[in-house]
Enzyme design. Structure first.
Site, PDB file in Angstrom:
ATOM      1  N   VAL A  83       0.859  -1.184   0.000  1.00 25.72           N
ATOM      2  CA  VAL A  83       0.000   0.000   0.000  1.00 25.72           C
ATOM      3  C   VAL A  83       0.899   1.239   0.000  1.00 25.72           C
ATOM      4  O   VAL A  83       1.886   1.295   0.729  1.00 25.72           O
ATOM      5  CB  VAL A  83      -0.913   0.032   1.247  1.00 25.72           C
ATOM      6  N   CYS A  84       0.513   2.211  -0.807  1.00 25.18           N
ATOM      7  CA  CYS A  84       1.174   3.510  -0.812  1.00 25.18           C
ATOM      8  C   CYS A  84       0.067   4.547  -0.951  1.00 25.18           C
ATOM      9  O   CYS A  84      -1.108   4.233  -0.778  1.00 25.18           O
ATOM     10  CB  CYS A  84       2.193   3.601  -1.951  1.00 25.18           C
ATOM     11  N   GLY A  85       0.426   5.766  -1.279  1.00 25.50           N
ATOM     12  CA  GLY A  85      -0.585   6.788  -1.513  1.00 25.50           C
ATOM     13  C   GLY A  85      -1.278   6.610  -2.854  1.00 25.50           C
ATOM     14  O   GLY A  85      -2.390   7.065  -3.056  1.00 25.50           O
TER      15      GLY A  85
END
Length: 124
Positions: A83-85
């Site tokens: 998960v990232c932005g």
């Protein structure tokens, strides 16, 4: 990474999954790796039980023979969700882990904002 047009989202080799699928995998024991910056996590919130990893230290944190390996990383076929932005942050990390030999790595479509908006576990 596959080629794309200038307008399109980049295409990555690692599977892109929905936030709902990611949350289901997490509930079934997948390791969720959050590669956002500390500032991004402080601003937008976190995923309880996720692991913070540094995208610039993947060998040290993930290779099974590394003395600095994250304790939660135990096998090459482990279920891992990145998960990232956005996918521009998670896609390259997921692809790198696959290139290093991890066989069950995916990343989340829409990143953390989509995860949160889907009602998946998150906290401020």
């Amino acid at each position: 990474m596959s080629e794309t047009s200038a307008d399109a989202q980049p295409a990555y080799d690692a599977p892109l999954i929905t936030p709902e699928e990611a949350a289901a995998r997490f509930a079934n024991g997948a390791v969720v790796i959050d590669v956002r910056s500390d500032a991004g996590r402080a601003q937008d919130g976190t995923i309880p039980g996720s692991i913070r990893a540094d995208r610039n230290a993947l060998d040290a944190q993930f290779l099974l023979d590394s003395p600095e390996k994250l304790a939660e990383i135990t096998e090459w076929d482990q279920d891992i969700v990145i998960v990232c932005g956005s996918i521009r942050g998670s896609g390259p990390v997921a692809d790198q882990l696959r290139q290093k030999g991890f066989t069950n790595v995916a990343h989340v479509e829409g990143g953390f904002p989509a995860w949160r908006d889907a009602g998946a576990p998150s906290e401020r």
